[in-house]
Design a protein around this motif. Sequence first.
Motif, PDB file in Angstrom:
ATOM      1  N   MET A  93     122.731  32.317 -27.942  1.00  0.00           N
ATOM      2  CA  MET A  93     122.753  32.842 -26.570  1.00  0.00           C
ATOM      3  C   MET A  93     123.790  32.097 -25.730  1.00  0.00           C
ATOM      4  O   MET A  93     124.560  32.697 -24.994  1.00  0.00           O
ATOM      5  CB  MET A  93     121.371  32.699 -25.926  1.00  0.00           C
ATOM      6  CG  MET A  93     120.384  33.734 -26.396  1.00  0.00           C
ATOM      7  SD  MET A  93     118.883  33.731 -25.396  1.00  0.00           S
ATOM      8  CE  MET A  93     117.998  32.348 -26.083  1.00  0.00           C
ATOM      9  N   ARG A  94     123.786  30.759 -25.841  1.00  0.00           N
ATOM     10  CA  ARG A  94     124.737  29.973 -25.048  1.00  0.00           C
ATOM     11  C   ARG A  94     126.177  30.369 -25.353  1.00  0.00           C
ATOM     12  O   ARG A  94     126.984  30.554 -24.457  1.00  0.00           O
ATOM     13  CB  ARG A  94     124.544  28.477 -25.320  1.00  0.00           C
ATOM     14  CG  ARG A  94     123.250  27.915 -24.756  1.00  0.00           C
ATOM     15  CD  ARG A  94     123.153  26.424 -25.071  1.00  0.00           C
ATOM     16  NE  ARG A  94     121.877  25.870 -24.639  1.00  0.00           N
ATOM     17  CZ  ARG A  94     121.427  24.672 -25.005  1.00  0.00           C
ATOM     18  NH1 ARG A  94     122.148  23.905 -25.813  1.00  0.00           N
ATOM     19  NH2 ARG A  94     120.269  24.233 -24.567  1.00  0.00           N
ATOM     20  N   PHE A  95     126.484  30.482 -26.670  1.00  0.00           N
ATOM     21  CA  PHE A  95     127.860  30.784 -27.066  1.00  0.00           C
ATOM     22  C   PHE A  95     128.169  32.264 -26.888  1.00  0.00           C
ATOM     23  O   PHE A  95     129.196  32.636 -26.352  1.00  0.00           O
ATOM     24  CB  PHE A  95     128.081  30.381 -28.536  1.00  0.00           C
ATOM     25  CG  PHE A  95     128.296  28.904 -28.731  1.00  0.00           C
ATOM     26  CD1 PHE A  95     127.250  28.014 -28.560  1.00  0.00           C
ATOM     27  CD2 PHE A  95     129.529  28.407 -29.090  1.00  0.00           C
ATOM     28  CE1 PHE A  95     127.447  26.645 -28.731  1.00  0.00           C
ATOM     29  CE2 PHE A  95     129.735  27.043 -29.273  1.00  0.00           C
ATOM     30  CZ  PHE A  95     128.698  26.164 -29.095  1.00  0.00           C
ATOM     31  N   LEU A 136     131.435  19.406 -30.881  1.00  0.00           N
ATOM     32  CA  LEU A 136     130.906  19.443 -32.246  1.00  0.00           C
ATOM     33  C   LEU A 136     129.927  20.586 -32.456  1.00  0.00           C
ATOM     34  O   LEU A 136     129.424  20.789 -33.563  1.00  0.00           O
ATOM     35  CB  LEU A 136     130.224  18.112 -32.574  1.00  0.00           C
ATOM     36  CG  LEU A 136     131.195  17.005 -32.926  1.00  0.00           C
ATOM     37  CD1 LEU A 136     130.528  15.642 -32.820  1.00  0.00           C
ATOM     38  CD2 LEU A 136     131.749  17.203 -34.342  1.00  0.00           C
ATOM     39  N   TYR A 137     129.661  21.332 -31.400  1.00  0.00           N
ATOM     40  CA  TYR A 137     128.668  22.401 -31.483  1.00  0.00           C
ATOM     41  C   TYR A 137     129.235  23.755 -31.910  1.00  0.00           C
ATOM     42  O   TYR A 137     128.480  24.709 -32.044  1.00  0.00           O
ATOM     43  CB  TYR A 137     127.991  22.580 -30.110  1.00  0.00           C
ATOM     44  CG  TYR A 137     126.848  21.633 -29.859  1.00  0.00           C
ATOM     45  CD1 TYR A 137     127.085  20.302 -29.521  1.00  0.00           C
ATOM     46  CD2 TYR A 137     125.529  22.059 -29.926  1.00  0.00           C
ATOM     47  CE1 TYR A 137     126.037  19.435 -29.267  1.00  0.00           C
ATOM     48  CE2 TYR A 137     124.471  21.202 -29.672  1.00  0.00           C
ATOM     49  CZ  TYR A 137     124.724  19.895 -29.348  1.00  0.00           C
ATOM     50  OH  TYR A 137     123.682  19.043 -29.091  1.00  0.00           O
ATOM     51  N   ILE A 138     130.551  23.851 -32.085  1.00  0.00           N
ATOM     52  CA  ILE A 138     131.102  25.193 -32.319  1.00  0.00           C
ATOM     53  C   ILE A 138     130.634  25.827 -33.622  1.00  0.00           C
ATOM     54  O   ILE A 138     130.775  27.015 -33.815  1.00  0.00           O
ATOM     55  CB  ILE A 138     132.650  25.224 -32.273  1.00  0.00           C
ATOM     56  CG1 ILE A 138     133.239  24.214 -33.251  1.00  0.00           C
ATOM     57  CG2 ILE A 138     133.168  25.030 -30.855  1.00  0.00           C
ATOM     58  CD1 ILE A 138     134.725  24.404 -33.461  1.00  0.00           C
ATOM     59  N   GLY A 274     126.789  15.193 -23.558  1.00  0.00           N
ATOM     60  CA  GLY A 274     125.915  15.752 -22.524  1.00  0.00           C
ATOM     61  C   GLY A 274     124.500  15.935 -23.040  1.00  0.00           C
ATOM     62  O   GLY A 274     123.522  15.721 -22.319  1.00  0.00           O
ATOM     63  N   ASP A 275     124.384  16.326 -24.294  1.00  0.00           N
ATOM     64  CA  ASP A 275     123.061  16.469 -24.907  1.00  0.00           C
ATOM     65  C   ASP A 275     122.328  15.130 -24.877  1.00  0.00           C
ATOM     66  O   ASP A 275     121.164  15.046 -24.477  1.00  0.00           O
ATOM     67  CB  ASP A 275     123.232  16.963 -26.349  1.00  0.00           C
ATOM     68  CG  ASP A 275     121.895  17.098 -27.066  1.00  0.00           C
ATOM     69  OD1 ASP A 275     120.953  17.629 -26.452  1.00  0.00           O
ATOM     70  OD2 ASP A 275     121.795  16.660 -28.228  1.00  0.00           O
ATOM     71  N   ILE A 276     123.032  14.082 -25.276  1.00  0.00           N
ATOM     72  CA  ILE A 276     122.394  12.769 -25.415  1.00  0.00           C
ATOM     73  C   ILE A 276     122.088  12.147 -24.049  1.00  0.00           C
ATOM     74  O   ILE A 276     120.973  11.694 -23.785  1.00  0.00           O
ATOM     75  CB  ILE A 276     123.308  11.836 -26.245  1.00  0.00           C
ATOM     76  CG1 ILE A 276     123.489  12.426 -27.649  1.00  0.00           C
ATOM     77  CG2 ILE A 276     122.739  10.431 -26.298  1.00  0.00           C
ATOM     78  CD1 ILE A 276     124.639  11.841 -28.425  1.00  0.00           C
TER      79      ILE A 276
HETATM   80  C1  IPM Z   1     119.120  20.876 -25.817  1.00  0.00           C
HETATM   81  C2  IPM Z   1     118.674  20.867 -27.247  1.00  0.00           C
HETATM   82  C3  IPM Z   1     119.621  21.716 -28.090  1.00  0.00           C
HETATM   83  C4  IPM Z   1     121.010  21.127 -27.943  1.00  0.00           C
HETATM   84  C5  IPM Z   1     119.212  21.822 -29.575  1.00  0.00           C
HETATM   85  C6  IPM Z   1     117.800  22.352 -29.746  1.00  0.00           C
HETATM   86  C7  IPM Z   1     120.179  22.641 -30.373  1.00  0.00           C
HETATM   87  O1  IPM Z   1     118.588  19.565 -27.714  1.00  0.00           O
HETATM   88  O2  IPM Z   1     119.108  21.941 -25.201  1.00  0.00           O
HETATM   89  O3  IPM Z   1     119.469  19.819 -25.288  1.00  0.00           O
HETATM   90  O4  IPM Z   1     121.404  20.253 -28.708  1.00  0.00           O
HETATM   91  O5  IPM Z   1     121.715  21.554 -27.041  1.00  0.00           O
END
Ligand code: IPM
Length: 386
Positions: A93-95, A136-138, A274-276
């Motif tokens: 959905m995000r991409f 790294l999410y692509i 940003g996730d971390i």
């Molecule tokens: C978030 C989650 C997701 C992400 C996972 C579930 C893929 O941790 O929304 O932060 O890494 O973006």
Amino acid sequence: MASHKIAVIPGDGIGPEVVAEGRKVVDAVAGRTGLSIEWEEFPFGADHYLKTGEVLSDSSLGSLSKFKAVYLGAIGDPRVKTGVLERGLLLRMRFGLDMFINYRPVKLYPGVQCPLVGKRPEDIDIICVRENTEDLYIGIGNVFKQAEPKRRVDFSAVFKEKDPEYETRIGMQIERASTTDDLAANVGVVTRKGSRRIIEYAFELAKRRSKKRLTCVTKSNAIEMYRFWDTVFEEVGKAYPGVEQEKNYVDAVTQWFVRTPEHYDVMVLPNMFGDIITDLGAAIQGGMGLAASGNINPAGTSMFEPIHGSAPKYKGQNRVNPIAAISAASLMLGHLGAARESKAIEDAVAAVLAEGKVRTYDLGGQSSTSEVGDAIAVRAAELAGA
Ligand code: IPM
Ligand code: MN
């Protein structure tokens, strides 16, 4: 009269429980102000996948794209292999709908205990702006060259030959590890367009805040794509002389977030960092039960969700904190232009937290999920009508 159609994906685990409370609060406020909200529910998630084999088809994505807002509970289920739903549904959905802004407020409310000694609500009021479509999410990557060991290596001369433990267990592991060619790789990408649009958004946001400080968080001392991101930040920054600008390394930020969170105002981060950092942010604002987010495409479909996961072990117990989901609903109404309703919900969350009477276990209370939802719904309706 304004009318909004919202797609709802309750999802997995505790998702349906927290989404129910968010809807309850929105309906209570809308009922008071006369805002018309229509919810359309979609079944995507683990059950739907196990039943039909669909995670999120092109045509389902197409249906969601007709909405301006999607309200999501949580995704993830122990019966489904890790990553299938996360990548196939959430990241899809995000991409797929190009929700390039991941908007994550980190705010300590009065009445919530901060794990950092001596920090007060006025010290923790940050907006993390996470890039949401690159890095790294692509999704370019895999585990390669997976095959059975090709040759035997006899380490018996090198290692303790007579040790039965070595022979049977450790020896086998060492042999496997040294005789297969498996490798894993992922490609991380930062594009000029992708970094520029998120950095511009962050500057626009910072310009409208009282502190007017934007911190760019990368790791440009070690990784080339982040050095590129930093140069884009510097370029864009020239157009914003009224915003104080700085660059931090992400490892340093993990330290400063804990020591001096009061320094930060708006932060802009590539996807992975940003996730971390936003999980760390959730911790310093009082826990995952309070952290909300928006995945925003200003010209298309946006999705609003609590940042916590599906917490399967709490499923169906009416125990978890619904505030993250309720605050996500407030962000959603704000995005849809229902400023008064959005603010009433935010203020009601703050008021119920400040009173401290109705709260779930994670905040030291004993109330249920629905009791917290009820209390916030009543208060939000009052505030919206005032
Ligand atoms: C978030 C989650 C997701 C992400 C996972 C579930 C893929 O941790 O929304 O932060 O890494 O973006
Ligand atoms: Mn995360």
